[in-house]
Design an enzyme around this catalytic site. Structure first.
Site, PDB file in Angstrom:
ATOM      1  N   SER A 163      -6.150  -1.370  14.289  1.00  0.00           N
ATOM      2  CA  SER A 163      -6.161  -2.133  13.055  1.00  0.00           C
ATOM      3  C   SER A 163      -7.129  -3.940  12.959  1.00  0.00           C
ATOM      4  O   SER A 163      -7.806  -4.388  12.493  1.00  0.00           O
ATOM      5  CB  SER A 163      -4.874  -2.724  11.647  1.00  0.00           C
ATOM      6  OG  SER A 163      -4.372  -1.727  11.138  1.00  0.00           O
ATOM      7  N   HIS A 203      -1.842  -0.120  -1.819  1.00  0.00           N
ATOM      8  CA  HIS A 203      -2.308  -1.384  -2.113  1.00  0.00           C
ATOM      9  C   HIS A 203      -2.929  -1.490  -3.594  1.00  0.00           C
ATOM     10  O   HIS A 203      -3.102  -2.585  -3.677  1.00  0.00           O
ATOM     11  CB  HIS A 203      -2.634  -2.042  -1.177  1.00  0.00           C
ATOM     12  CG  HIS A 203      -2.329  -2.600   0.145  1.00  0.00           C
ATOM     13  ND1 HIS A 203      -2.781  -0.979   1.144  1.00  0.00           N
ATOM     14  CD2 HIS A 203      -0.750  -2.102   0.923  1.00  0.00           C
ATOM     15  CE1 HIS A 203      -1.725  -1.127   2.250  1.00  0.00           C
ATOM     16  NE2 HIS A 203      -0.865  -2.022   1.207  1.00  0.00           N
ATOM     17  N   CYS A 241      -5.446  -3.099   4.650  1.00  0.00           N
ATOM     18  CA  CYS A 241      -5.635  -1.746   3.727  1.00  0.00           C
ATOM     19  C   CYS A 241      -6.670  -0.766   4.049  1.00  0.00           C
ATOM     20  O   CYS A 241      -7.261  -1.538   4.066  1.00  0.00           O
ATOM     21  CB  CYS A 241      -5.478  -2.622   2.330  1.00  0.00           C
ATOM     22  SG  CYS A 241      -6.097  -1.155   1.742  1.00  0.00           S
TER      23      CYS A 241
END
Lengths: 605, 378
Positions: free
Chosen positions: A322, A365, A378
């Site tokens: 991420s 989310h 996300c």
């Protein structure tokens, strides 16, 4: 004079030549008398001189330069070591010598012979070192038998000593003896068998500065090896003292926090790229290379599946996970594909190019803008941005932002990682690029490979709002005699990513939120200190030696990333941590980073 | 039509007989002395270099064989032919060699011409041509006493190679040219008065050379000759070590390959310029006297060959060759015992070195040549 009618009269010149020969005869006799004087009359005098006349050359190895941390604490030192040497010209019976000495010093006889045989091309009078690091007991054993073994001499020489044992071992590196092949190669022209040379880290990178210049003396000794006079002497010149940018306190803390967990931690000065700490675990003790490993220790070290010799911070290849979302965000903002308010709906999963892609949070989310997408990391949001960007643009931005090329740190063996692209896949795998792969790359998976240091440099670039730094470890070097100290200047890499500065501000806001607004990096939150960060969890191929290409058969592991900087404005420090098997997101890396931030703040703010 | 065969037959016989007579006139004793001295050399080259890579003693043997072949090839040609063509030889050889020397000095900064397996010092071989040219110049010179125009002529002829060698920093080789010219001048009746004049001239020249040409190390060598203890670790060190070697040899020496000075490498250039020190150390005064006697026999054979020559040029050749070898011998022996500066003149026939060996063999071949044709050149 019958001849005179046929031949001309040459008696005059013949007479002249024979006169000269008379002179020759006289000179010869005179010389014979002079030689009588030298060889017979003065014989005793010259005999004693020739007996006194045995020459011995002794090398005085230069102490290597010291390595200090930024505050002057010594990281690599020199201590005295005793060596036993063999002088061939004084030896009458080599077999007897090896038998007795092997028992005296407890060395295997054939090993002892082999060690001496290696130097057979050396002159008779040159001492051959056959045993190193003698204990005091062995020293006294030899001293006591000095007259029995005129061929055995003791020498002291400076020996490298790392007071911190494993401390900063990957950064400092280690020394090893030069091999015979290396000595023959042109690279090591003035070096001798038995010389130590830097093999990794600073010891290797700055070997030329650290090495200094060996001295020597030539002495005359009598036939029993007793010193009579000095013929020639050159003092050894110690190598430069290197001062590193490493902060021992931060380094120690990073090592302590990593202890037992495989992984790496990097602390950079965000403004100038100075490396304050560079830790990699597991680690090793460079002293062991000087004192020679026992065979078992050596086997353990090189066969250890965790590769303790590898500096994970610059050689460990991991998927960024991420953390890579920062690249996608910056790319999307810079190419105006998204804006501050662009939102995507996250239901926990989605279908793109007819393939299912999930968010890490099963429940989703909901509607997510950029700030929340970075804060909560996300996946769905970045799938969509990545899809809009396309793989070519993603690769282009990743390279601009520091991935896929070496950071230029002054350590050897740095890896460059991998930024995949369709051309790369065509070339290396001979397969077309699948659109689905673009989506994986968007959240830092797929064939992407980065080193922890690249992540740190990338983070510094974001913290500086687009100014690249070159990480470096050498701060200055000092002549040990004149004390003249030279600062080292690393010019920043001339890459200007050319990304508009408003993009950085928006991404940084998200990173701030991740820490301070109940985001994924909340475990790194420090009251009153604006840490901005991004976490990541990544699956990594279980082979850091496997080169650039991931091998699909490699086992996959989940590792925990954290990278961040502080404070938000005028950032001063970057902390990057990877903990292998650290679990999802910031679970294990973020609290570790927080402690490093806290220590930095305590010390420097 | 006359038959060619019977007409030429007697001629053939006659020529063949001459050849046979020539063969019987070869001075085999001189050749034997040469080989004896060379063999002594090989023995001591081995002793002083057997622990070094390079098999110097073997190479020396090869050089001896090659030089001997060259010697026999050269005596097959009448030396009168050499004399007749001496100026041509001079032009053909000296100029290219001069060119190579200058080239070598400018480009490679060396006085050697290197071939794949050996190297040659052209300045050595030029001596042979100088001897021939000087003999030719003086062969027609029958005045009782010397005249200056002859000096100028002969001086002019040899000044080019000398200048070239002086230009290289090779003091030793330059000096070995001196006895050749000196020999010619002595025979030509150079008077004492003229000799003093020449000495003054040489002194002025020497001062010029000292101030403008000599390298610092060469000056140092001459200074340390006067006082070797002043600089015991520099140039004086070699003289001192060589003296210690010879002096410690005593009467019978330390034994073959047992000389501590040479085996422990205190001696410089043990197998080349300082081979005599090795002899003095390992075989003592006895060895020195054997070498002296060998040289006495060789030099006496050479000098006395003058008596056997029936022409002026032949006498000049023999005398110049004898002087050349005697000079090198004396300078080398005096050098190793500290009576002469260390200037790198090898001991003829004994020191390792192909160029010097070949030159000396060729020089002796000229003497043999003159001697064996003493009856046939009328």
């Amino acid at each position: 004079m019958k001849n005179s009618k046929i031949y001309e009269d040459l008696s005059l010149i013949k007479k002249r030549s024979l006169k000269v020969f008379l002179l020759v005869e006289i000179l010869l006799v005179a010389l014979a008398i002079y030689f009588w004087k030298i060889q017979i009359v003065d014989h005793d005098k010259y005999w004693h001189q020739s007996e006194a006349n045995r020459i011995r050359e002794v090398i005085l190895p230069a102490p290597r330069g010291l390595i200090k941390d930024r505050d002057g604490k010594i990281l690599a030192d020199n201590i005295a070591s005793f060596k036993a040497s063999f002088i061939r010209e004084n030896c009458e019976n080599f077999d007897l010598f090896s038998l007795r000495v092997s028992r005296l010093l407890n060395i295997q006889e054939n090993i002892l012979k082999e060690r001496i045989r290696k130097y057979k091309s050396w002159p008779q009078f040159k001492p051959i070192v056959f045993e190193d690091n003698l204990s005091l007991k062995e020293v006294s054993l030899i001293e006591g038998r000095k007259l029995e073994f005129p061929e055995l001499v003791l020498q002291t020489e400076p020996k490298r000593f790392y007071p911190g044992d494993t401390f900063a071992a990957h950064t400092i590196g280690y020394l090893q003896e030069l091999s015979e092949e290396e000595i023959k190669s042109s690279l090591h022209k003035e070096r001798r068998l038995g010389d130590l040379v830097g093999r990794r880290g600073i010891e290797k990178m700055y070997d030329n500065l650290l090495r200094g210049q060996d001295g020597y003396y030539v002495e005359t000794v009598d036939s029993l090896g007793r010193h009579i006079g000095m013929l020639e002497k050159r003092d050894p010149i110690q190598g430069y003292t290197l001062r590193l940018t490493i902060d021992s306190e931060l380094q120690a803390k990073a090592e302590e926090l990593l202890g037992g967990k495989e992984g790496a931690a990097v602390i950079l000065n965000a403004q100038n790229g100075q490396v304050l700490a560079l830790a990699s675990y597991p680690t090793f003790d460079p002293n062991k290379f000087i004192n020679l490993f026992s065979p078992e220790e050596w086997q353990d070290l090189i066969n250890n599946p965790e590769f303790p010799l590898e500096n994970r911070a610059i050689r460990g290849l991991y998927a960024p996970g991420s953390v890579f979302k920062l690249v996608i965000a910056l790319g999307g903002l810079d190419s105006n594909l998204i804006a501050q308010n662009t939102s995507f709906f996250c239901s926990g999963s989605t279908r793109i190019y007819n393939q299912p892609f999930a968010c890490w949070r099963g429940g989703g989310h909901g509607w997510t803008n950029l700030f929340n997408a970075i804060r909560n990391s996300c996946n769905i949001y970045f799938y969509n941005v990545g899809k809009r960007l396309g793989i070519e643009e993603i690769a282009s931005y990743a390279k601009k932002l520091g991935y896929g090329s070496r950071t230029g740190i002054d350590l050897t063996g740095e890896k460059e990682g991998l930024v995949p692209s369709p051309e790369w896949k065509k070339k290396v795998k001979d397969a077309p690029w699948f659109l689905g792969e673009t989506i994986s790359v968007s959240i830092g998976q797929g064939p992407l490979l980065v080193t922890p240091l690249q992540i740190a440099v990338h983070t510094a670039l974001i913290a500086n709002r687009g100014v690249m730094v070159t990480p470096h470890i050498l701060k200055s070097y000092q002549d040990p005699d004149t004390k003249e100290e030279k600062e080292v200047h690393f010019s920043p890499k001339s890459i200007n990513p050319g990304i508009k500065s408003s993009a950085y501000e928006k991404v940084i806001r998200g990173m701030w939120g991740a820490v301070n607004n109940e985001g994924t990096a909340r475990l790194a939150k420090i009251q009153g200190y604006d840490v901005c960060a991004k976490t990541g969890s990544t699956q990594v191929v279980n082979s850091i030696k496997g080169g650039k290409e991931p091998n699909p058969e490699d086992e996959l592991k989940t590792h925990s990333w954290f990278t961040g900087f502080a404070p938000q404005n005028n950032p001063r420090v970057v902390v990057t941590v990877i903990v292998e098997f650290g679990g999802m997101g910031g679970a294990s890396a973020a609290p570790l980073a927080r402690k490093l931030f806290e220590l930095y703040r305590k010390k420097y703010d | 039509m006359p038959l060619p065969w019977p007409g030429n037959y007697s001629n053939f016989i006659e020529r063949n007989m001459i050849d046979r007579r020539l063969l019987s006139n070869i001075d085999w004793i001189l050749i034997a002395l040469l080989l004896w001295n060379s063999a002594l050399g090989v023995v001591f080259i081995y002793s002083s270099s057997h622990y070094l890579p390079g098999n110097f003693y073997l190479r020396q043997v090869i050089w001896i064989v090659l030089s001997l072949i060259a010697l026999f090839l050269f005596i097959m040609v009448d030396y009168k032919n050499f004399l007749t063509y001496s100026l041509h030889l001079y032009i053909v050889f000296v100029f290219p060699l001069a060119g190579m020397l200058i080239f070598g000095k400018l480009v490679a900064r060396e006085s050697w011409i290197r071939f794949p397996f050996f190297q040659i010092q052209p300045s050595e071989l030029i001596k042979i041509i100088m001897i021939l040219l000087l003999a030719q110049i003086f062969s027609e010179y029958k005045d009782r006493y010397f005249s200056w125009n002859k000096l100028l002529l002969s001086g002019g002829a040899v000044s080019l190679p000398i200048l070239l060698v002086v230009l290289q920093p090779d003091l030793g080789t330059t000096l070995t040219y001196v006895p050749i010219i000196l020999a010619a001048l002595i025979l030509a009746g150079f008077s004492r008065k003229n000799f003093i004049l020449l000495l003054i001239l040489a002194l002025i020249l020497a001062l010029g050379v000292w101030n403008f040409f000599l390298k610092e190390y060469q000056k140092q060598r001459i200074i340390t000759l006067i006082n070797p203890l002043q600089d015991p670790l520099g140039t004086g060190y070699h003289i001192l070590q060589s003296k210690i070697a010879i002096g410690s040899g005593g009467f019978l020496g330390k034994g073959y390959k047992k000389g501590t000075q040479s085996q422990l490498r205190f001696l410089p250039a043990r197998h080349t310029d300082f081979v005599f020190s090795v002899i003095g150390e390992e075989f003592g005064y006895a060895g020195v006297i054997v070498v002296f006697l060998s040289y006495f026999l060789l030099l006496s054979r050479l000098f006395r060959s003058v008596d056997k020559s029936r022409d002026r040029a032949g006498i000049y050749i023999i005398f110049m060759v004898a002087m050349m070898i005697a000079f090198q011998f004396f300078v080398n022996v005096m050098m190793v015992i500290g009576l002469f500066p260390v200037i790198g003149i090898p001991l003829p026939f004994l020191s390792y070195g192909g160029s010097s060996l070949l030159t000396n063999y060729l020089a002796v071949s000229l003497v043999l040549n003159v001697k064996m044709r003493r009856f046939v050149n009328v």
